[in-house]
Scaffold this active site. Structure first.
Site, PDB file in Angstrom:
ATOM      1  N   HIS A 159      35.385  15.827 -56.625  1.00 45.30           N
ATOM      2  CA  HIS A 159      35.760  14.554 -56.571  1.00 45.30           C
ATOM      3  C   HIS A 159      36.342  14.178 -55.716  1.00 45.30           C
ATOM      4  O   HIS A 159      36.824  13.958 -54.627  1.00 45.30           O
ATOM      5  CB  HIS A 159      37.555  15.131 -57.476  1.00 45.30           C
ATOM      6  CG  HIS A 159      38.011  13.925 -58.065  1.00 45.30           C
ATOM      7  ND1 HIS A 159      38.565  13.079 -57.052  1.00 45.30           N
ATOM      8  CD2 HIS A 159      38.665  13.895 -59.136  1.00 45.30           C
ATOM      9  CE1 HIS A 159      39.138  11.993 -57.796  1.00 45.30           C
ATOM     10  NE2 HIS A 159      39.041  12.691 -59.092  1.00 45.30           N
ATOM     11  N   ASP A 171      38.928   3.110 -64.398  1.00 46.28           N
ATOM     12  CA  ASP A 171      39.543   4.515 -64.585  1.00 46.28           C
ATOM     13  C   ASP A 171      38.448   5.059 -65.550  1.00 46.28           C
ATOM     14  O   ASP A 171      39.107   5.463 -66.539  1.00 46.28           O
ATOM     15  CB  ASP A 171      40.696   5.502 -64.162  1.00 46.28           C
ATOM     16  CG  ASP A 171      41.136   6.427 -64.469  1.00 46.28           C
ATOM     17  OD1 ASP A 171      39.671   7.633 -64.068  1.00 46.28           O
ATOM     18  OD2 ASP A 171      42.341   6.994 -63.546  1.00 46.28           O
ATOM     19  N   GLU A 209      32.418  10.314 -60.870  1.00 46.75           N
ATOM     20  CA  GLU A 209      31.948  12.140 -60.491  1.00 46.75           C
ATOM     21  C   GLU A 209      31.459  12.414 -62.289  1.00 46.75           C
ATOM     22  O   GLU A 209      31.765  11.818 -63.482  1.00 46.75           O
ATOM     23  CB  GLU A 209      33.808  12.295 -61.523  1.00 46.75           C
ATOM     24  CG  GLU A 209      34.961  12.393 -60.183  1.00 46.75           C
ATOM     25  CD  GLU A 209      36.196  12.138 -61.223  1.00 46.75           C
ATOM     26  OE1 GLU A 209      36.611  12.827 -62.004  1.00 46.75           O
ATOM     27  OE2 GLU A 209      36.845  10.743 -60.703  1.00 46.75           O
ATOM     28  N   HIS A 265      42.163  17.883 -64.283  1.00 46.13           N
ATOM     29  CA  HIS A 265      41.452  18.199 -63.659  1.00 46.13           C
ATOM     30  C   HIS A 265      41.967  20.308 -63.622  1.00 46.13           C
ATOM     31  O   HIS A 265      41.931  20.395 -62.378  1.00 46.13           O
ATOM     32  CB  HIS A 265      41.139  17.926 -62.239  1.00 46.13           C
ATOM     33  CG  HIS A 265      40.628  16.156 -62.292  1.00 46.13           C
ATOM     34  ND1 HIS A 265      40.100  15.694 -62.931  1.00 46.13           N
ATOM     35  CD2 HIS A 265      41.437  15.349 -61.620  1.00 46.13           C
ATOM     36  CE1 HIS A 265      39.196  15.107 -62.731  1.00 46.13           C
ATOM     37  NE2 HIS A 265      40.533  14.678 -61.912  1.00 46.13           N
ATOM     38  N   ARG A 316      40.598  14.259 -67.801  1.00 51.55           N
ATOM     39  CA  ARG A 316      41.644  15.574 -68.803  1.00 51.55           C
ATOM     40  C   ARG A 316      41.763  15.811 -70.247  1.00 51.55           C
ATOM     41  O   ARG A 316      40.651  15.199 -70.963  1.00 51.55           O
ATOM     42  CB  ARG A 316      42.680  13.549 -69.304  1.00 51.55           C
ATOM     43  CG  ARG A 316      43.481  13.468 -67.909  1.00 51.55           C
ATOM     44  CD  ARG A 316      43.748  11.704 -68.063  1.00 51.55           C
ATOM     45  NE  ARG A 316      44.386  11.133 -67.436  1.00 51.55           N
ATOM     46  CZ  ARG A 316      44.304  11.227 -66.292  1.00 51.55           C
ATOM     47  NH1 ARG A 316      42.703  10.228 -65.992  1.00 51.55           N
ATOM     48  NH2 ARG A 316      44.803  10.200 -64.889  1.00 51.55           N
TER      49      ARG A 316
HETATM   50  C1  BGC Z   1      40.736  10.552 -62.441  1.00 55.82           C
HETATM   51  C2  BGC Z   1      42.122   9.786 -62.248  1.00 55.82           C
HETATM   52  C3  BGC Z   1      43.312  10.167 -61.124  1.00 55.82           C
HETATM   53  C4  BGC Z   1      42.185  11.009 -60.536  1.00 55.82           C
HETATM   54  C5  BGC Z   1      42.986  11.704 -59.248  1.00 55.82           C
HETATM   55  C6  BGC Z   1      40.153  11.082 -61.437  1.00 55.82           C
HETATM   56  O1  BGC Z   1      39.483  11.544 -61.748  1.00 55.82           O
HETATM   57  O2  BGC Z   1      39.958   9.943 -63.652  1.00 55.82           O
HETATM   58  O3  BGC Z   1      43.026   9.467 -63.114  1.00 55.82           O
HETATM   59  O4  BGC Z   1      44.093   9.848 -61.086  1.00 55.82           O
HETATM   60  O5  BGC Z   1      41.167  11.675 -60.710  1.00 55.82           O
HETATM   61  O6  BGC Z   1      43.473  11.011 -58.188  1.00 55.82           O
END
Ligand code: BGC
Length: 391
Positions: free
Chosen positions: A219, A291, A356, A149, A124
């Site tokens: 991802h 997360d 990640e 992302h 983010r």
């Molecule tokens: C994030 C989550 C997000 C997900 C997307 C992750 O990399 O940290 O917050 O919901 O990606 O599906």
């Protein structure tokens, strides 16, 4: 039709092989029999379902298979890892990543970035705003008030040029100046290599013609019990990180680094992901589970920074990187209600986790975090490896 027939032939071929010798060594015999098994599963995917024209470019499914029969299938749409077949403790190939049967499903709204190359900026950016080279920019906002992302024009939805050479797939994409709100024409190359010791290596390079920010990652959603299994809470995880980055309720870092000791975030010795996930804890509440970015202890890339294991399949995954951070996401937004996964399976809450490798979230707005700035003349290069063992 043809693919269906092929599937049948391959499956019955495997059935014969199973009777005769499929019980061979865990990592395969290298005599082609396990390759047959891998093909049978890949065939279930039907490569034809990945042939389309998106953004004026052709998409396809590419499969890399190694000597022992492990395989990875990748589409150049978003550079997504669609399936990753690795041997379990009995030598049977298991698909350990979540994904879809067709390229069209990957394009649907609410698709959670399954297996995608993430860029230009993984994780983010607060309100999508950042300053680089003395200028302030506004990236597309796609996650409440924030950018996640890369935003709407992120690499997850771009079509890469692809070139396969044996067990290597080269993907390239040139992101025009201003795409998604980011400055500079960014030329990106991502190379996937499946090694003979069952490791998926991902190399990333990028160059720019204007000062910009870059934070690339992958991802993939893993379930070491096998994709489509209902939970990852019994998968164990070790992360060599003495600290993690606390976040607010919109998952933007507070700017601090907190020691993991004495918190549910202590994964310095292996424990089941589910062990502490239900603890009353402000950070677990903010993340709806894990997360968070883990601040990796200093390492030179030669030792795993994370190790996960399934007690069901015996599959162990080691993660190697020299990136400073690791986002551990426990699949808190998977609902099972979104789109059906491969084989018609619903991917329910916490049925996968992501590891990640990356720079810290919102680094452009956090002066204390390592810089993600890339200047003309410099080359961004990083590499991460996901290695699979079955002992
Ligand atoms: C994030 C989550 C997000 C997900 C997307 C992750 O990399 O940290 O917050 O919901 O990606 O599906």
């Amino acid at each position: 039709m043809r693919a269906k027939n092929n599937t049948l032939v391959l499956l019955s071929g495997c059935a014969l092989v199973l009777l005769a010798a499929c019980k061979g060594p865990a990592t395969g015999t290298g005599d082609g029999k396990d390759t047959l098994a891998a093909k049978a599963v890949t065939e279930n995917l039907n490569p034809k379902n990945f042939e389309a024209v998106i953004n004026g470019k052709n998409t396809k499914l590419y499969t890399l298979t190694n000597k022992s029969g492990a395989s990875v299938s990748i589409t150049n749409y978003g550079g997504r890892v669609v399936s990753l077949m690795v041997p379990d403790k009995a030598g049977k190939l298991v698909d350990v990543v979540l994904g879809y049967n067709s390229v069209q499903t990957y394009q649907k709204k609410g698709e959670p970035y399954f297996g995608a190359i993430i860029g230009r900026y993984g994780n983010r950016i607060a309100k999508g705003k950042f300053t680089v080279g003395g200028k302030t920019y506004q990236a597309d906002v796609n996650d409440g008030f924030n950018t996640l992302h890369g935003g709407r024009k992120g690499f997850f939805g771009q079509v890469f040029d692809a070139e396969q050479s044996g067990q290597t797939l080269n993907l390239t994409y040139t992101s025009p100046d201003g795409e998604g709100g980011y400055p500079g024409k960014l030329t990106v190359k991502v190379t996937y290599t499946l090694t003979d010791d069952n490791a998926l290596k991902i190399d990333y390079t990028a160059n720019t013609d204007k000062e910009t920010i870059v934070n690339l990652t992958n991802h993939a959603y893993f379930n070491l019990n096998g994709a489509g299994d209902s939970t990852i809470l019994n998968n164990t995880l070790k992360i060599t990180a003495d600290g993690f980055i606390p976040v607010d309720t919109t998952l933007i870092p507070t700017g601090k680094i907190q020691p993991v000791k004495g918190t549910p975030f202590d994964f310095t010795t292996a424990k089941a992901i589910g062990k502490d996930i239900g603890t009353t804890d402000e950070q677990l509440k903010n993340g709806k589970g894990y997360d968070h970015n883990f601040v990796l202890n200093k390492n030179d890339g030669s030792n795993p920074i994370a190790i996960a294991n399934s007690p069901v399949t015996g599959i162990t995954m080691e993660v190697y990187t020299v990136e400073p951070g690791l986002q551990f996401y426990s699949g808190n937004f998977l609902t099972g209600a979104t789109h059906d996964g491969k084989g018609g399976k619903a991917y329910v809450l916490r049925s996968a986790f992501c590891l990640e490798t990356q720079y810290f979230p919102d680094s452009p707005n956090q002066p204390a975090f390592p810089s993600t700035v890339l200047k003309p003349g410099q080359t961004y290069h990083t590499s991460s490896t996901y290695k699979f063992l079955n002992k």
